[in-house]
Design an enzyme around this catalytic site. Structure first.
Site, PDB file in Angstrom:
ATOM      1  N   ARG A 125       0.965  -1.306  -0.194  1.00  0.00           N
ATOM      2  CA  ARG A 125       0.178  -0.002  -0.059  1.00  0.00           C
ATOM      3  C   ARG A 125       1.008   1.304  -0.024  1.00  0.00           C
ATOM      4  NH1 ARG A 125      -4.048  -1.467   4.796  1.00  0.00           N
ATOM      5  NH2 ARG A 125      -2.265  -3.197   5.102  1.00  0.00           N
ATOM      6  N   LYS A 164       9.395  -0.691   2.574  1.00  0.00           N
ATOM      7  CA  LYS A 164       8.114   0.317   3.442  1.00  0.00           C
ATOM      8  C   LYS A 164       9.240   0.467   4.663  1.00  0.00           C
ATOM      9  CE  LYS A 164       4.962  -1.326   6.257  1.00  0.00           C
ATOM     10  NZ  LYS A 164       3.399  -1.834   6.584  1.00  0.00           N
ATOM     11  N   GLY A 170       2.663 -15.071   7.293  1.00  0.00           N
ATOM     12  CA  GLY A 170       2.115 -14.754   8.580  1.00  0.00           C
ATOM     13  C   GLY A 170       3.127 -14.238   9.663  1.00  0.00           C
ATOM     14  N   TYR A 203       6.956  -4.844  16.027  1.00  0.00           N
ATOM     15  CA  TYR A 203       6.493  -4.620  14.600  1.00  0.00           C
ATOM     16  C   TYR A 203       7.522  -3.368  14.129  1.00  0.00           C
ATOM     17  CZ  TYR A 203       2.277  -7.680  14.799  1.00  0.00           C
ATOM     18  OH  TYR A 203       1.632  -8.411  14.946  1.00  0.00           O
ATOM     19  N   GLY A 204       8.050  -3.733  12.742  1.00  0.00           N
ATOM     20  CA  GLY A 204       8.953  -2.569  12.314  1.00  0.00           C
ATOM     21  C   GLY A 204       8.069  -1.447  11.682  1.00  0.00           C
ATOM     22  N   ASN A 220       0.822   1.735   7.183  1.00  0.00           N
ATOM     23  CA  ASN A 220       0.808   0.917   5.880  1.00  0.00           C
ATOM     24  C   ASN A 220       0.801   1.540   4.671  1.00  0.00           C
ATOM     25  OD1 ASN A 220       0.301  -1.660   7.361  1.00  0.00           O
ATOM     26  ND2 ASN A 220      -1.677  -0.775   8.148  1.00  0.00           N
ATOM     27  N   ARG A 246      26.985  25.336   0.770  1.00  0.00           N
ATOM     28  CA  ARG A 246      26.968  24.170   0.349  1.00  0.00           C
ATOM     29  C   ARG A 246      27.871  23.120   1.340  1.00  0.00           C
ATOM     30  NH1 ARG A 246      28.281  25.120  -5.465  1.00  0.00           N
ATOM     31  NH2 ARG A 246      28.721  23.048  -5.537  1.00  0.00           N
ATOM     32  N   TYR A 252      30.308  34.542  -4.841  1.00  0.00           N
ATOM     33  CA  TYR A 252      30.656  33.111  -4.931  1.00  0.00           C
ATOM     34  C   TYR A 252      31.905  32.775  -4.420  1.00  0.00           C
ATOM     35  CZ  TYR A 252      31.608  28.205  -6.246  1.00  0.00           C
ATOM     36  OH  TYR A 252      31.801  26.855  -6.077  1.00  0.00           O
TER      37      TYR A 252
HETATM   38  C1  UD1 Z   1      -1.489  -8.265  13.295  1.00  0.00           C
HETATM   39  C2  UD1 Z   1      -2.295  -8.957  14.313  1.00  0.00           C
HETATM   40  C3  UD1 Z   1      -3.218  -8.384  14.794  1.00  0.00           C
HETATM   41  C4  UD1 Z   1      -3.117  -7.088  15.222  1.00  0.00           C
HETATM   42  C5  UD1 Z   1      -2.068  -6.083  14.080  1.00  0.00           C
HETATM   43  C6  UD1 Z   1      -1.771  -4.949  14.839  1.00  0.00           C
HETATM   44  C7  UD1 Z   1      -1.580 -11.377  13.571  1.00  0.00           C
HETATM   45  C8  UD1 Z   1      -2.232 -12.582  13.149  1.00  0.00           C
HETATM   46  N1  UD1 Z   1      -2.427 -10.479  13.610  1.00  0.00           N
HETATM   47  O1  UD1 Z   1      -2.304  -8.039  12.142  1.00  0.00           O
HETATM   48  O2  UD1 Z   1      -3.939  -9.190  16.043  1.00  0.00           O
HETATM   49  O3  UD1 Z   1      -4.163  -6.386  15.798  1.00  0.00           O
HETATM   50  O4  UD1 Z   1      -1.339  -6.788  13.774  1.00  0.00           O
HETATM   51  O5  UD1 Z   1      -1.345  -4.121  13.882  1.00  0.00           O
HETATM   52  O6  UD1 Z   1      -0.566 -11.413  13.789  1.00  0.00           O
HETATM   53  N2  UD1 Z   1       5.163  -9.517   9.083  1.00  0.00           N
HETATM   54  C9  UD1 Z   1       6.075 -10.065   8.645  1.00  0.00           C
HETATM   55  N3  UD1 Z   1       5.747 -11.539   7.882  1.00  0.00           N
HETATM   56  C10 UD1 Z   1       4.723 -12.113   7.562  1.00  0.00           C
HETATM   57  C11 UD1 Z   1       3.573 -11.130   8.077  1.00  0.00           C
HETATM   58  C12 UD1 Z   1       3.734 -10.039   8.697  1.00  0.00           C
HETATM   59  O7  UD1 Z   1       7.380  -9.942   8.864  1.00  0.00           O
HETATM   60  O8  UD1 Z   1       4.479 -12.929   6.857  1.00  0.00           O
HETATM   61  C13 UD1 Z   1       5.316  -8.334   9.781  1.00  0.00           C
HETATM   62  C14 UD1 Z   1       4.846  -7.112   8.946  1.00  0.00           C
HETATM   63  O9  UD1 Z   1       5.827  -6.513   8.238  1.00  0.00           O
HETATM   64  C15 UD1 Z   1       4.124  -6.220  10.093  1.00  0.00           C
HETATM   65  C16 UD1 Z   1       3.669  -6.990  11.321  1.00  0.00           C
HETATM   66  O10 UD1 Z   1       4.209  -8.349  11.229  1.00  0.00           O
HETATM   67  O11 UD1 Z   1       5.457  -5.563  10.490  1.00  0.00           O
HETATM   68  C17 UD1 Z   1       2.211  -7.143  11.049  1.00  0.00           C
HETATM   69  O12 UD1 Z   1       1.845  -7.680   9.781  1.00  0.00           O
HETATM   70  P1  UD1 Z   1       0.375  -7.406   9.274  1.00  0.00           P
HETATM   71  O13 UD1 Z   1       0.176  -8.375   8.176  1.00  0.00           O
HETATM   72  O14 UD1 Z   1       0.164  -6.025   9.249  1.00  0.00           O
HETATM   73  O15 UD1 Z   1      -0.570  -8.094  10.545  1.00  0.00           O
HETATM   74  P2  UD1 Z   1      -2.088  -7.660  10.728  1.00  0.00           P
HETATM   75  O16 UD1 Z   1      -3.001  -8.274   9.690  1.00  0.00           O
HETATM   76  O17 UD1 Z   1      -2.156  -6.011  10.754  1.00  0.00           O
HETATM   77 CA    CA Z   2      -0.981  -4.030   9.986  1.00  0.00          CA
END
Ligand code: UD1
Ligand code: CA
Length: 464
Positions: free
Chosen positions: A16, A23, A79, A101-102, A227, A332, A365
């Site tokens: 996105r 990202k 996942g 989460y990053g 996102n 500069r 300059y």
């Molecule tokens: C996840 C949670 C959800 C929570 C939400 C908060 C799960 C199943 N769900 O959902 O309960 O409310 O975060 O933001 O965990 N990532 C990876 N590898 C993957 C998938 C994801 O590294 O295979 C990383 C993404 O870069 C990101 C984070 O994990 O930083 C979250 O992933 P995302 O797919 O956005 O999770 P949500 O569906 O938002």
């Molecule tokens: Ca998310």
């Protein structure tokens, strides 16, 4: 402070963002979003940081090569549970393991440390950071019994009743690092998204009779994820308010804070006054008692105390105490400006050092120059540093005076105490305490104009 291992999930595709840049490398207040999460984890006491990377892994690794971070690869995004599993070798059995989460750079070190403390005191199998929000759409919902979390239900898998719950899963957890990977290996992908959900370990732990606790934080703003570009701008605005707020608390005046940009690594001394439209970027350090009037941009530069910078740009340069710059000057990279120097209006400088008390007041300059103390560079002076192939240096020694509209053709030197007459083009060294005149001598033809007029107008002296 309790030590822990931080595992940062950062492998998501970030589709996105609609970007060619991974990202995680999009910047918030001057550094990649992932950098904020790493910094918060370290500040909270993380002894080891593991980042799970996928899309653009090489670029991400390169951006953080100067830091001690253990990268593990998640080639396919299957996942969050699958992502954490990739860190098994690095993180299993390391005591407390915290998952972050990053793409959630607004989380603070204070919240991380508080949650680790909570977890280390109560010793459950897992602690989940939660928050109550007005609109829980898109988040996993917390299914509780008192302090215990029984399950986390993803929105797509939730019943209407579960969807009405407004307590959400932040996605940040503390685990007992000796238990979590075993539980993870039991997670299946039989859900609506066909993913291995990290959140499923909550039910697995409960099934094994282990405790999972909720750690609710008061400020859900910390859990805003990125996102897309709108959320990126939102995170920037929240972070920017925090940074500027911190400097105001340290004694810096901002006339209109919302109009300024101050990156996270910038420092500002007390009693400095910052007018609207000032950008302080990268590794910039501003001293005390300065006045900075916008629009100004200062990047990767060091400014001393009591300096005045008016509507100017300064890049990768050093400016000492009591210097005045602007309005409308452009420094500069590679300038070193000594104490009490005046760089006035419409001056461009590059790779130039200027000794204390010197002046370059207007329209010049100055490139590849070494200028001594108490030198005056007249209006319109050009340091002619480029011959089309190479850059050459000009030296102007202490106390020299360069008259207006001169050209100094490098390589050349004007020795100490010398004068260059206005309008000169200097190609050879000017010895000490001399005057160099390098322009055509003036000739006056007395009465020439009157004679000409008579000739053309036949004595009819009508200028109209
Ligand atoms: C996840 C949670 C959800 C929570 C939400 C908060 C799960 C199943 N769900 O959902 O309960 O409310 O975060 O933001 O965990 N990532 C990876 N590898 C993957 C998938 C994801 O590294 O295979 C990383 C993404 O870069 C990101 C984070 O994990 O930083 C979250 O992933 P995302 O797919 O956005 O999770 P949500 O569906 O938002
Ligand atoms: Ca998310």
């Amino acid at each position: 402070m309790t030590g822990f291992t931080a595992v940062i999930l950062a492998a998501g595709e970030g589709t996105r963002m609609k970007s060619n840049i991974p990202k995680m490398l999009h910047r918030v207040c001057g550094i990649p979003m992932l950098g904020h999460v790493i910094n918060a984890a370290k500040k909270a006491g993380a002894g080891k940081v593991v980042a799970v990377v996928g899309k653009g892994a090489q670029e991400v690794q390169k951006a953080f090569e100067s830091q001690e971070i253990n990268f593990v690869m998640q080639a396919e995004q299957k996942g969050t549970g699958h992502a954490l599993m990739q860190a098994r070798k690095e993180a299993e059995g390391t005591g407390i393991l915290m998952v972050l989460y990053g793409d959630m750079p607004l989380v603070t070190a204070e919240s991380i440390a508080a949650m680790v403390k909570f977890h280390s005191e109560r010793k459950p199998a897992a602690t989940v950071m939660t928050a109550r929000v007005q609109n829980p759409t898109g988040y996993g919902r917390i299914i509780r019994e008192g302090q215990r979390v029984l399950a986390i239900r993803e929105e797509k898998d939730a019943s209407a009743e579960e969807r009405a719950i407004t307590e959400i899963n932040s996605g940040f957890y503390c685990f007992d690092a000796s238990l979590v990977f075993e539980a993870l290996s039991k997670v299946k992908n039989d859900n609506r998204q066909g993913e291995f959900y990290l959140t499923d370990v909550v039910e697995i732990f409960n099934g094994d009779g282990r405790d999972v606790l909720a750690f609710e934080i008061a400020d859900p703003l910390e859990l805003s994820g990125i996102n897309d570009r709108c959320q990126l701008a939102f995170a920037q605005s929240v972070m920017q308010k925090r940074i500027i707020g911190r400097w105001m608390n340290e004694g810096v005046t901002f006339i209109n804070p919302d109009s300024c940009v101050v990156d996270v690594n910038v420092t500002i001394g007390k009693d400095t006054i910052i007018y609207p439209g000032v950008l302080l970027e990268g590794e910039t350090h501003i001293g005390e008692g300065c006045l900075i009037v916008g629009p100004s941009r200062i990047k990767d530069s060091r400014i001393g105390n009591n300096a005045e910078i008016i509507m100017s740009q300064i890049l990768e340069s050093t400016v000492e105490d009591k210097v005045k710059i602007g309005p409308f000057s452009n420094l500069r990279p590679g300038c070193r400006i000594g104490q009490e120097v005046k760089i006035g209006d419409f001056v461009e400088m590059k790779n130039a050092s200027v000794g204390p008390g010197s002046k370059v007041p207007h329209l010049s300059y100055v490139g590849d120059a070494v200028i001594g103390k108490k030198v005056n560079i007249g209006a319109g002076t050009i340091f002619v540093n480029y011959d089309g192939y190479k850059k050459h240096q000009t030296v102007v020694e202490d106390g020299a005076f360069i008259g207006c509209n001169s050209n100094l053709i490098a390589p050349v030197a004007v020795k100490s105490g010398s004068y260059v007459a206005a309008g000169s083009t200097i190609t050879r060294e000017v010895p000490e305490n001399s005057l160099a005149v390098a322009r055509a001598r003036q000739e006056n033809k007395i009465g020439w104009a009157e004679k000409r007029r008579k000739k053309i107008e036949g004595g009819n002296n009508n200028n109209g």
